[in-house]
Design a protein around this motif. Structure first.
Motif, PDB file in Angstrom:
ATOM      1  N   LEU A 112       0.435  -0.215   3.660  1.00  0.00           N
ATOM      2  CA  LEU A 112       0.561   0.088   5.221  1.00  0.00           C
ATOM      3  C   LEU A 112       1.854  -0.445   5.612  1.00  0.00           C
ATOM      4  O   LEU A 112       2.351  -0.121   6.480  1.00  0.00           O
ATOM      5  CB  LEU A 112      -0.403  -0.830   5.795  1.00  0.00           C
ATOM      6  CG  LEU A 112      -1.707  -0.564   6.247  1.00  0.00           C
ATOM      7  CD1 LEU A 112      -2.669  -0.683   4.907  1.00  0.00           C
ATOM      8  CD2 LEU A 112      -2.119  -1.175   7.392  1.00  0.00           C
ATOM      9  N   GLY A 113       2.788  -0.750   4.720  1.00  0.00           N
ATOM     10  CA  GLY A 113       4.263  -1.117   4.731  1.00  0.00           C
ATOM     11  C   GLY A 113       4.613  -2.326   5.574  1.00  0.00           C
ATOM     12  O   GLY A 113       5.800  -2.496   5.870  1.00  0.00           O
ATOM     13  N   LEU A 114       3.348  -3.106   5.588  1.00  0.00           N
ATOM     14  CA  LEU A 114       3.588  -4.594   6.401  1.00  0.00           C
ATOM     15  C   LEU A 114       2.772  -5.380   5.765  1.00  0.00           C
ATOM     16  O   LEU A 114       1.350  -4.907   5.342  1.00  0.00           O
ATOM     17  CB  LEU A 114       3.604  -4.510   7.863  1.00  0.00           C
ATOM     18  CG  LEU A 114       2.279  -4.350   8.744  1.00  0.00           C
ATOM     19  CD1 LEU A 114       2.350  -4.314  10.151  1.00  0.00           C
ATOM     20  CD2 LEU A 114       1.547  -2.741   8.334  1.00  0.00           C
ATOM     21  N   SER A 115       3.044  -6.795   5.783  1.00  0.00           N
ATOM     22  CA  SER A 115       2.004  -7.703   5.319  1.00  0.00           C
ATOM     23  C   SER A 115       0.750  -7.992   6.188  1.00  0.00           C
ATOM     24  O   SER A 115       0.782  -7.526   7.290  1.00  0.00           O
ATOM     25  CB  SER A 115       2.789  -9.117   5.258  1.00  0.00           C
ATOM     26  OG  SER A 115       3.049  -9.579   6.597  1.00  0.00           O
ATOM     27  N   PRO A 116      -0.404  -8.809   5.684  1.00  0.00           N
ATOM     28  CA  PRO A 116      -1.539  -8.712   6.356  1.00  0.00           C
ATOM     29  C   PRO A 116      -1.091  -9.466   7.694  1.00  0.00           C
ATOM     30  O   PRO A 116      -1.770  -9.454   8.830  1.00  0.00           O
ATOM     31  CB  PRO A 116      -2.348  -9.455   5.530  1.00  0.00           C
ATOM     32  CG  PRO A 116      -1.995  -8.957   4.265  1.00  0.00           C
ATOM     33  CD  PRO A 116      -0.395  -8.842   4.171  1.00  0.00           C
ATOM     34  N   ARG A 117      -0.137 -10.361   7.511  1.00  0.00           N
ATOM     35  CA  ARG A 117       0.098 -11.270   8.544  1.00  0.00           C
ATOM     36  C   ARG A 117       0.721 -10.599   9.889  1.00  0.00           C
ATOM     37  O   ARG A 117       0.420 -10.779  10.942  1.00  0.00           O
ATOM     38  CB  ARG A 117       0.927 -12.497   8.362  1.00  0.00           C
ATOM     39  CG  ARG A 117       1.638 -13.416   9.371  1.00  0.00           C
ATOM     40  CD  ARG A 117       2.317 -14.414   8.912  1.00  0.00           C
ATOM     41  NE  ARG A 117       1.840 -15.489   8.090  1.00  0.00           N
ATOM     42  CZ  ARG A 117       2.355 -16.691   7.597  1.00  0.00           C
ATOM     43  NH1 ARG A 117       3.682 -16.512   7.699  1.00  0.00           N
ATOM     44  NH2 ARG A 117       1.888 -17.294   6.988  1.00  0.00           N
ATOM     45  N   ASP A 118       1.866  -9.880   9.129  1.00  0.00           N
ATOM     46  CA  ASP A 118       2.458  -9.061  10.394  1.00  0.00           C
ATOM     47  C   ASP A 118       1.439  -7.890  11.091  1.00  0.00           C
ATOM     48  O   ASP A 118       1.738  -7.518  12.406  1.00  0.00           O
ATOM     49  CB  ASP A 118       3.593  -8.146   9.689  1.00  0.00           C
ATOM     50  CG  ASP A 118       4.692  -9.082   9.373  1.00  0.00           C
ATOM     51  OD1 ASP A 118       4.728 -10.315   9.758  1.00  0.00           O
ATOM     52  OD2 ASP A 118       5.448  -8.613   8.443  1.00  0.00           O
TER      53      ASP A 118
ATOM     54  N   LEU B 175      -9.024  -8.442   9.411  1.00  0.00           N
ATOM     55  CA  LEU B 175      -7.766  -8.954  10.365  1.00  0.00           C
ATOM     56  C   LEU B 175      -7.915  -8.484  11.717  1.00  0.00           C
ATOM     57  O   LEU B 175      -7.529  -9.171  12.568  1.00  0.00           O
ATOM     58  CB  LEU B 175      -6.573  -8.299   9.623  1.00  0.00           C
ATOM     59  CG  LEU B 175      -6.127  -8.590   8.115  1.00  0.00           C
ATOM     60  CD1 LEU B 175      -4.896  -7.675   7.701  1.00  0.00           C
ATOM     61  CD2 LEU B 175      -5.581 -10.149   8.125  1.00  0.00           C
ATOM     62  N   GLU B 176      -8.538  -7.311  11.937  1.00  0.00           N
ATOM     63  CA  GLU B 176      -8.695  -6.979  13.383  1.00  0.00           C
ATOM     64  C   GLU B 176      -9.486  -7.685  14.141  1.00  0.00           C
ATOM     65  O   GLU B 176      -9.661  -7.690  15.375  1.00  0.00           O
ATOM     66  CB  GLU B 176      -9.111  -5.557  13.518  1.00  0.00           C
ATOM     67  CG  GLU B 176      -8.062  -4.657  13.105  1.00  0.00           C
ATOM     68  CD  GLU B 176      -8.587  -2.995  12.581  1.00  0.00           C
ATOM     69  OE1 GLU B 176      -9.359  -2.704  12.944  1.00  0.00           O
ATOM     70  OE2 GLU B 176      -7.559  -2.216  12.214  1.00  0.00           O
TER      71      GLU B 176
ATOM     72  N   ARG C 233      -1.849  -8.391  11.542  1.00  0.00           N
ATOM     73  CA  ARG C 233      -2.759  -9.055  12.510  1.00  0.00           C
ATOM     74  C   ARG C 233      -1.767  -9.243  13.815  1.00  0.00           C
ATOM     75  O   ARG C 233      -2.154  -9.386  14.988  1.00  0.00           O
ATOM     76  CB  ARG C 233      -3.212 -10.190  11.922  1.00  0.00           C
ATOM     77  CG  ARG C 233      -3.965 -11.201  12.895  1.00  0.00           C
ATOM     78  CD  ARG C 233      -4.589 -12.341  12.093  1.00  0.00           C
ATOM     79  NE  ARG C 233      -5.855 -12.048  11.528  1.00  0.00           N
ATOM     80  CZ  ARG C 233      -6.681 -13.037  10.689  1.00  0.00           C
ATOM     81  NH1 ARG C 233      -5.976 -13.957  10.215  1.00  0.00           N
ATOM     82  NH2 ARG C 233      -7.836 -12.224  10.440  1.00  0.00           N
ATOM     83  N   ALA C 234      -0.495  -9.999  13.577  1.00  0.00           N
ATOM     84  CA  ALA C 234       0.593 -10.205  14.636  1.00  0.00           C
ATOM     85  C   ALA C 234       0.552  -8.852  15.540  1.00  0.00           C
ATOM     86  O   ALA C 234       0.816  -9.081  16.875  1.00  0.00           O
ATOM     87  CB  ALA C 234       1.709 -10.643  14.328  1.00  0.00           C
ATOM     88  N   GLN C 235       0.671  -7.921  14.864  1.00  0.00           N
ATOM     89  CA  GLN C 235       1.188  -6.540  15.690  1.00  0.00           C
ATOM     90  C   GLN C 235      -0.093  -6.122  16.678  1.00  0.00           C
ATOM     91  O   GLN C 235      -0.060  -5.935  17.683  1.00  0.00           O
ATOM     92  CB  GLN C 235       1.193  -5.487  14.615  1.00  0.00           C
ATOM     93  CG  GLN C 235       1.793  -4.247  15.307  1.00  0.00           C
ATOM     94  CD  GLN C 235       2.040  -3.108  14.100  1.00  0.00           C
ATOM     95  OE1 GLN C 235       1.132  -2.469  13.457  1.00  0.00           O
ATOM     96  NE2 GLN C 235       3.229  -3.003  13.842  1.00  0.00           N
TER      97      GLN C 235
END
Length: 327
Positions: A313-319, A283-284, A321-323
């Motif tokens: 991680l407490g968030l989705s893969p999409r979130d 993702l990174e 990557r967006a972060q």
């Protein structure tokens, strides 16, 4: 003309010097092809006093200067120190006191210095990295932090730039540093042409999955190390404990017990964390979509990946990557 000095000593990593000097040689060739008359770079080897030093792979190299008569350089490069284990590396450092003192003087004179892998330990020995950030080889992170607690080790990256140079934790990142040096000294266009010519991917500076591995492998159980290695190399395949146990001539129960004792987690938990870390890296550093990542890391479906990733991680893969794109 820019002068590059490679500091060498017995048991240095030959590839660290050879590939570094190759970058500057390719730049000279490109420059000549474009009509340049004089080379842009001169590269020299410098040592504590020997006329010849032996690299860890057995190659012997003639030295151009000693520490006493080395010219002022535009960049000093410190290659990795070959070692068998942490104690062996510390022993090597103890025998490099003259080199350490010379580097300390170069720092005081304002020289730019770059070090790769275990060579970063030699920079830390000078005391110059105190209060600064550094990177080193992922498997040396624990030793580095214990020996240099006043240096901030960046485990998440393979490349750190500080006020007088660079620290890198892998050869790929080291090549990227050389391109950065070239860009600053002679221009971005030449650096880009060199990268294309040598097929250098200067973006390879992330160490995330390797940090997890380093933290997990500080034990001495050879069988567990072998099983870990198999999982790392076959991350997309289902975990077959029976086959792994048979391969090492033990029962499944014994394999699981020794794995838990060495790492504090079961084989399935280890593989799960390994897959999460690899997902984070993809993702990174890539633009792969979720379905492509699922195939690479071995999840049964995109929904499984999303669920397990969110649990970890407490968030989705999409979130996630967006972060990253906002930082």
């Amino acid at each position: 003309m820019n002068k590059i000095l490679g500091l060498v000593y017995d048991d240095y990593q030959a590839s660290g010097i050879a590939t570094t000097f190759d970058v500057f040689n390719v730049i000279n060739t490109i420059w000549k092809q474009r009509g340049g008359e004089e080379p842009l770079y001169e590269c020299f080897l410098v040592s504590a006093g020997q006329d010849e030093v032996r690299a860890s792979n057995g190659c012997r190299m003639r030295v151009d200067y000693t520490l006493d008569n080395a010219p002022e350089a535009d960049l000093i490069f410190v290659p990795g120190i070959h070692h068998e284990d942490g104690n062996d590396l510390i022993n090597h450092l103890t025998g490099l006191k003259r080199e350490t003192e010379w580097l300390r003087k170069q720092y005081a004179a304002g020289q730019q210095i770059a070090a790769n892998c275990s060579g970063v330990f030699l920079l830390a020995e000078t005391g110059h990295l105190k209060g600064q950030s550094a990177a080193t080889a992922w498997w040396l992170g624990g030793l580095f932090q214990k020996r240099y607690p006043d240096v901030t080790l960046r485990k998440d990256t393979l490349l750190v730039e500080n006020d007088q140079g660079y620290c890198t934790g892998a050869m790929t990142a080291n090549l990227g540093v050389m391109l950065q040096v070239v860009e600053k000294q002679v221009g971005r266009q030449l650096a880009q042409i060199c990268a294309k010519t040598m097929l250098i991917d200067a973006s390879q500076s992330y160490a995330s999955p390797y940090v997890f591995l380093q933290e997990q492998t500080e034990h001495q159980d050879a069988m567990v190390l072998a099983v870990e290695s198999w999982m790392q190399r076959h991350i997309s395949q289902p975990l077959d404990l029976e086959s792994l146990a048979n391969l090492h001539c033990v029962s499944e129960r014994t394999l699981s017990r020794r794995f838990k004792k060495a790492l504090g987690v079961s084989p399935s938990e280890y593989l799960q964390k390994l897959r999460i870390e690899h997902t984070k890296l993809l993702l990174e550093t890539t633009s792969l979509n979720i379905e492509q990542i699922v195939e690479r890391v071995g999840y049964s479906s995109a929904s499984s990946l999303r669920r397990l990733f969110r649990n970890a991680l407490g968030l989705s893969p999409r979130d996630y990557r967006a972060q990253l794109s906002q930082t």
